[in-house]
Design a protein around this motif. Structure first.
Motif, PDB file in Angstrom:
ATOM      1  N   GLY A 264       0.859  -1.186   0.000  1.00 23.42           N
ATOM      2  CA  GLY A 264       0.000   0.000   0.000  1.00 23.42           C
ATOM      3  C   GLY A 264       0.890   1.229   0.000  1.00 23.42           C
ATOM      4  N   SER A 265       0.410   2.323  -0.599  1.00 18.21           N
ATOM      5  CA  SER A 265       1.305   3.481  -0.711  1.00 18.21           C
ATOM      6  C   SER A 265       1.536   4.168   0.635  1.00 18.21           C
ATOM      7  N   LYS A 266       0.613   4.030   1.579  1.00 18.11           N
ATOM      8  CA  LYS A 266       0.792   4.688   2.888  1.00 18.11           C
ATOM      9  C   LYS A 266       2.094   4.237   3.555  1.00 18.11           C
ATOM     10  N   GLU A 267       2.368   2.951   3.429  1.00 21.48           N
ATOM     11  CA  GLU A 267       3.615   2.420   3.989  1.00 21.48           C
ATOM     12  C   GLU A 267       4.821   3.151   3.403  1.00 21.48           C
TER      13      GLU A 267
ATOM     14  N   SER B   5      -4.062  18.366   3.557  1.00 21.38           N
ATOM     15  CA  SER B   5      -3.430  17.235   2.862  1.00 21.38           C
ATOM     16  C   SER B   5      -3.664  15.921   3.611  1.00 21.38           C
ATOM     17  N   TYR B   6      -3.376  14.834   2.919  1.00 13.54           N
ATOM     18  CA  TYR B   6      -3.475  13.487   3.489  1.00 13.54           C
ATOM     19  C   TYR B   6      -2.578  13.411   4.738  1.00 13.54           C
ATOM     20  N   PRO B   7      -3.123  12.968   5.878  1.00 17.93           N
ATOM     21  CA  PRO B   7      -2.382  13.081   7.145  1.00 17.93           C
ATOM     22  C   PRO B   7      -1.039  12.344   7.193  1.00 17.93           C
TER      23      PRO B   7
ATOM     24  N   LEU C 128       3.162  16.593  -2.907  1.00 21.58           N
ATOM     25  CA  LEU C 128       2.046  17.037  -3.749  1.00 21.58           C
ATOM     26  C   LEU C 128       1.135  15.847  -4.016  1.00 21.58           C
ATOM     27  N   ASN C 129      -0.148  16.121  -4.212  1.00 23.44           N
ATOM     28  CA  ASN C 129      -1.128  15.040  -4.409  1.00 23.44           C
ATOM     29  C   ASN C 129      -2.314  15.568  -5.222  1.00 23.44           C
ATOM     30  N   TYR C 130      -2.354  15.182  -6.505  1.00 21.84           N
ATOM     31  CA  TYR C 130      -3.459  15.578  -7.396  1.00 21.84           C
ATOM     32  C   TYR C 130      -3.798  14.424  -8.320  1.00 21.84           C
TER      33      TYR C 130
ATOM     34  N   ASN D 240      -6.586  15.432  -5.623  1.00 26.83           N
ATOM     35  CA  ASN D 240      -6.241  15.601  -4.217  1.00 26.83           C
ATOM     36  C   ASN D 240      -7.264  15.008  -3.251  1.00 26.83           C
ATOM     37  N   ASN D 241      -6.732  14.367  -2.235  1.00 21.53           N
ATOM     38  CA  ASN D 241      -7.505  14.021  -1.052  1.00 21.53           C
ATOM     39  C   ASN D 241      -7.125  15.029   0.019  1.00 21.53           C
ATOM     40  N   PRO D 242      -8.007  15.795   0.568  1.00 24.75           N
ATOM     41  CA  PRO D 242      -9.457  15.682   0.512  1.00 24.75           C
ATOM     42  C   PRO D 242     -10.155  16.634  -0.468  1.00 24.75           C
TER      43      PRO D 242
ATOM     44  N   SER E 196       5.416  12.869  -5.189  1.00 26.57           N
ATOM     45  CA  SER E 196       4.094  13.024  -5.803  1.00 26.57           C
ATOM     46  C   SER E 196       3.261  11.806  -5.429  1.00 26.57           C
ATOM     47  N   ASP E 197       2.198  12.064  -4.691  1.00 25.27           N
ATOM     48  CA  ASP E 197       1.353  10.963  -4.210  1.00 25.27           C
ATOM     49  C   ASP E 197       0.141  10.901  -5.138  1.00 25.27           C
ATOM     50  N   ASN E 198       0.005   9.817  -5.894  1.00 26.38           N
ATOM     51  CA  ASN E 198      -0.938   9.844  -7.010  1.00 26.38           C
ATOM     52  C   ASN E 198      -1.941   8.679  -7.036  1.00 26.38           C
ATOM     53  N   PRO E 199      -2.572   8.349  -5.893  1.00 32.00           N
ATOM     54  CA  PRO E 199      -3.448   7.172  -5.904  1.00 32.00           C
ATOM     55  C   PRO E 199      -4.770   7.377  -6.654  1.00 32.00           C
ATOM     56  N   TYR E 200      -5.130   8.653  -6.926  1.00 32.43           N
ATOM     57  CA  TYR E 200      -6.434   8.899  -7.582  1.00 32.43           C
ATOM     58  C   TYR E 200      -6.289   9.221  -9.068  1.00 32.43           C
ATOM     59  N   VAL E 201      -5.103   8.939  -9.626  1.00 35.49           N
ATOM     60  CA  VAL E 201      -4.842   9.356 -11.008  1.00 35.49           C
ATOM     61  C   VAL E 201      -5.849   8.759 -11.990  1.00 35.49           C
TER      62      VAL E 201
ATOM     63  N   MET F  27       2.218   5.203  -6.530  1.00 35.28           N
ATOM     64  CA  MET F  27       1.012   4.722  -7.220  1.00 35.28           C
ATOM     65  C   MET F  27       0.387   3.639  -6.337  1.00 35.28           C
ATOM     66  N   SER F  28      -0.905   3.422  -6.526  1.00 35.23           N
ATOM     67  CA  SER F  28      -1.606   2.500  -5.639  1.00 35.23           C
ATOM     68  C   SER F  28      -2.739   1.831  -6.392  1.00 35.23           C
ATOM     69  N   LEU F  29      -2.977   0.577  -6.101  1.00 39.68           N
ATOM     70  CA  LEU F  29      -4.128  -0.104  -6.701  1.00 39.68           C
ATOM     71  C   LEU F  29      -5.389   0.050  -5.850  1.00 39.68           C
ATOM     72  N   SER F  30      -5.237   0.709  -4.695  1.00 33.85           N
ATOM     73  CA  SER F  30      -6.355   0.808  -3.748  1.00 33.85           C
ATOM     74  C   SER F  30      -7.597   1.421  -4.370  1.00 33.85           C
ATOM     75  N   LYS F  31      -7.425   2.554  -5.036  1.00 29.11           N
ATOM     76  CA  LYS F  31      -8.581   3.270  -5.569  1.00 29.11           C
ATOM     77  C   LYS F  31      -8.747   3.004  -7.063  1.00 29.11           C
ATOM     78  N   SER F  32      -7.616   2.889  -7.788  1.00 26.60           N
ATOM     79  CA  SER F  32      -7.710   2.710  -9.247  1.00 26.60           C
ATOM     80  C   SER F  32      -8.413   1.397  -9.581  1.00 26.60           C
TER      81      SER F  32
ATOM     82  N   TRP G  90      -6.288  -4.873  -0.236  1.00 28.70           N
ATOM     83  CA  TRP G  90      -5.242  -5.787  -0.703  1.00 28.70           C
ATOM     84  C   TRP G  90      -3.851  -5.263  -0.372  1.00 28.70           C
ATOM     85  N   ARG G  91      -3.743  -3.984  -0.086  1.00 27.74           N
ATOM     86  CA  ARG G  91      -2.500  -3.319   0.291  1.00 27.74           C
ATOM     87  C   ARG G  91      -1.421  -3.500  -0.765  1.00 27.74           C
ATOM     88  N   LEU G  92      -1.638  -2.914  -1.916  1.00 22.19           N
ATOM     89  CA  LEU G  92      -0.667  -3.061  -2.991  1.00 22.19           C
ATOM     90  C   LEU G  92      -0.472  -1.733  -3.726  1.00 22.19           C
TER      91      LEU G  92
HETATM   92  C1  LIG Z   1      -3.768  10.867  -0.907  1.00 21.53           C
HETATM   93  C2  LIG Z   1      -3.616   9.471  -0.433  1.00 21.53           C
HETATM   94  N1  LIG Z   1      -2.407   8.924  -0.453  1.00 21.53           N
HETATM   95  C3  LIG Z   1      -2.197   7.666  -0.046  1.00 21.53           C
HETATM   96  C4  LIG Z   1      -3.236   6.894   0.422  1.00 21.53           C
HETATM   97  C5  LIG Z   1      -2.942   5.510   0.901  1.00 21.53           C
HETATM   98  O1  LIG Z   1      -3.368   4.576   0.006  1.00 21.53           O
HETATM   99  P1  LIG Z   1      -2.936   3.049   0.104  1.00 21.53           P
HETATM  100  O2  LIG Z   1      -4.180   2.297   0.274  1.00 21.53           O
HETATM  101  O3  LIG Z   1      -2.226   2.760  -1.179  1.00 21.53           O
HETATM  102  O4  LIG Z   1      -2.010   2.911   1.273  1.00 21.53           O
HETATM  103  C6  LIG Z   1      -4.520   7.418   0.462  1.00 21.53           C
HETATM  104  C7  LIG Z   1      -5.628   6.619   1.004  1.00 21.53           C
HETATM  105  O5  LIG Z   1      -6.704   7.057   1.207  1.00 21.53           O
HETATM  106  C8  LIG Z   1      -4.718   8.737   0.018  1.00 21.53           C
HETATM  107  O6  LIG Z   1      -5.920   9.314   0.040  1.00 21.53           O
END
Ligand SMILES: Cc1ncc(COP(=O)(O)O)c(C=O)c1O
Length: 392
Positions: free
Chosen positions: A101-104, A126-128, A172-174, A176-178, A204-209, A235-240, A246-248
């Motif tokens: 998962g990208s958070k890690e 921004s994302y905490p 940066l994150n676009y 963007n969450n939130p 560049s944090d891009n999970p919503y691309v 990059m993350s498979l969480s949202k895409s 699955w944490r990937l």
């Molecule tokens: C901006 C942002 N970055 C990273 C993450 C973490 O995602 P992941 O599930 O890949 O750890 C999230 C999850 O909500 C997010 O909103």
């Protein structure tokens, strides 16, 4: 019991962990809370991904450690995705690092780069994990002001010279969450130039691309010229691909930065289950764009439904072109935290208070689109009735 480490004194509990506990207690007392606070997809991944997990889990040769850098096939799948989606060529072994998962990776990047006295540049909304990772590393946060009028873009030129001398990471994150803010490639061109000039790593944090609407196509920071010299993208498979549980994910880009990240993470974890890497590879290699578009259409319809109701529940928002969220300003002037507490008590609907995203989120609430249509409709009906009775 010994006292916990001093580092915990500066590290607040993760906001959603605290909110989740409150909701569990309400559920225990029989209250049906509708959770529009959490950004977790409610739909499954493509069926081929689940089949791949199933088939691979039955193999005899996948149950050992997969390796600290994941499997070659998954790294190639990430590289293939970047080639097809962005026209960016990545070396699968040097420029792709799989993550749990990208958070890690976000938090471990902070540990890899920040010491006491160092600074991370973090937007005020921004994302905490960007600020939490910085605190965990014992470093300092320099808050970059962002707001609606400025499109939630930080003004990099306004950062004082003494801050820049100590700054090592820019987050940066676009989309963007939130806030749901989106950008075009030009923003990354400027951020890359800025980071190269000041010897800063652009994160560049891009999970919503790939969670976008209305024809908007989000770029990768790695498409900007020269990005590879100073950029890591998450990059993350969480949202895409609807695979949050699955944490990937993966970090991609500057090889030196990925090596430093690997040095930290190889001391924390030992990679994923190989069947998960195989299924993730299928997700990246074989998911047709139609599947992603159809999923995004479901989110878009939810977004539109919620947007229509906002004036009747004391909220106003710009319509987001990406991400899983509506970032809504509370119009009664009493702030997001107050609104969320009242909505939870009065309507049994949970929204995320804006202040958990940083010092400039006070006036806002975040509404997630990751909830089935019937529950969203019920939540909106409850909120309308509650607001008509108590707020409007
Ligand atoms: C901006 C942002 N970055 C990273 C993450 C973490 O995602 P992941 O599930 O890949 O750890 C999230 C999850 O909500 C997010 O909103």
């Amino acid at each position: 019991m010994p006292t916990p480490a001093a580092r915990l004194n500066n590290l607040p509990a993760y906001p959603f962990a605290v909110l989740g506990q409150r909701i569990i207690e309400m559920a225990r007392q029989g209250t049906d809370v509708i959770r529009l606070d959490i950004g977790s997809p409610d739909m499954p991944p493509p069926p081929a991904v689940i089949d791949a997990l199933d088939a691979n889990a039955h193999r005899d040769d996948v149950h050992g450690y997969a390796g600290y850098k994941g499997t070659p096939r998954f790294r190639q799948a990430v590289a293939g995705y970047y080639r097809r989606r962005f026209g960016v060529e990545l070396h699968p072994d040097r420029e792709v690092l799989p993550l749990l998962g990208s958070k890690e990776g976000i938090v471990n990047l902070a540990l890899a780069y920040l010491d006491h006295g160092d600074i991370a540049l973090v937007p005020t909304i921004s994302y905490p994990a960007y600020s939490m990772g910085t605190l965990m590393a014992g470093a300092e946060i320099y808050w970059l002001p962002v707001n609606a009028a400025g499109g939630y873009l930080p003004d990099l030129e306004s950062i004082p010279a003494d801050v820049l001398r100590r700054a090592k990471l820019l987050w940066l994150n676009y989309p963007n969450n939130p806030t749901g803010a989106t950008v075009d490639l030009d923003v990354y061109h400027r951020a890359v130039d800025f980071c190269a000039q000041h010897d800063i790593l652009l994160a560049s944090d891009n999970p919503y691309v790939d969670v976008t609407f209305d024809g908007y196509v989000a770029p990768s920071a790695l498409q900007a010229e020269g990005a590879r010299t100073c950029t890591v993208e998450f990059m993350s498979l969480s949202k895409s691909h609807n695979m949050a549980g699955w944490r990937l994910g993966a970090a991609v880009g500057n090889g030196e930065a990925l090596n430093s990240l690997l040095q930290v993470k190889s001391n924390f974890d030992s990679g994923h289950f190989q069947a998960v890497y195989e299924a993730g590879s299928v997700a990246l290699d074989d998911t047709p764009r139609d599947w992603i578009d159809a999923r995004n259409d479901i989110y878009r319809l939810r977004r539109d439904r919620i947007m229509t109701v906002l004036p009747q529940i004391g909220l106003e928002a710009a319509c987001p072109k990406g991400s899983l969220y509506i970032w809504a300003r509370v119009t009664d002037g009493q702030g997001g935290a107050n609104y969320c507490a009242r909505a939870l008590d009065g309507a049994h609907v949970s929204l995320a208070p804006g202040n958990i995203y940083g010092p400039d989120g006070d006036d806002y609430v975040r509404i997630s689109l990751g909830m089935g249509d019937a529950r969203i409709d019920e939540a909106l009906e409850r909120l309308k009735a509650w607001w008509a009775e108590t707020g409007g």
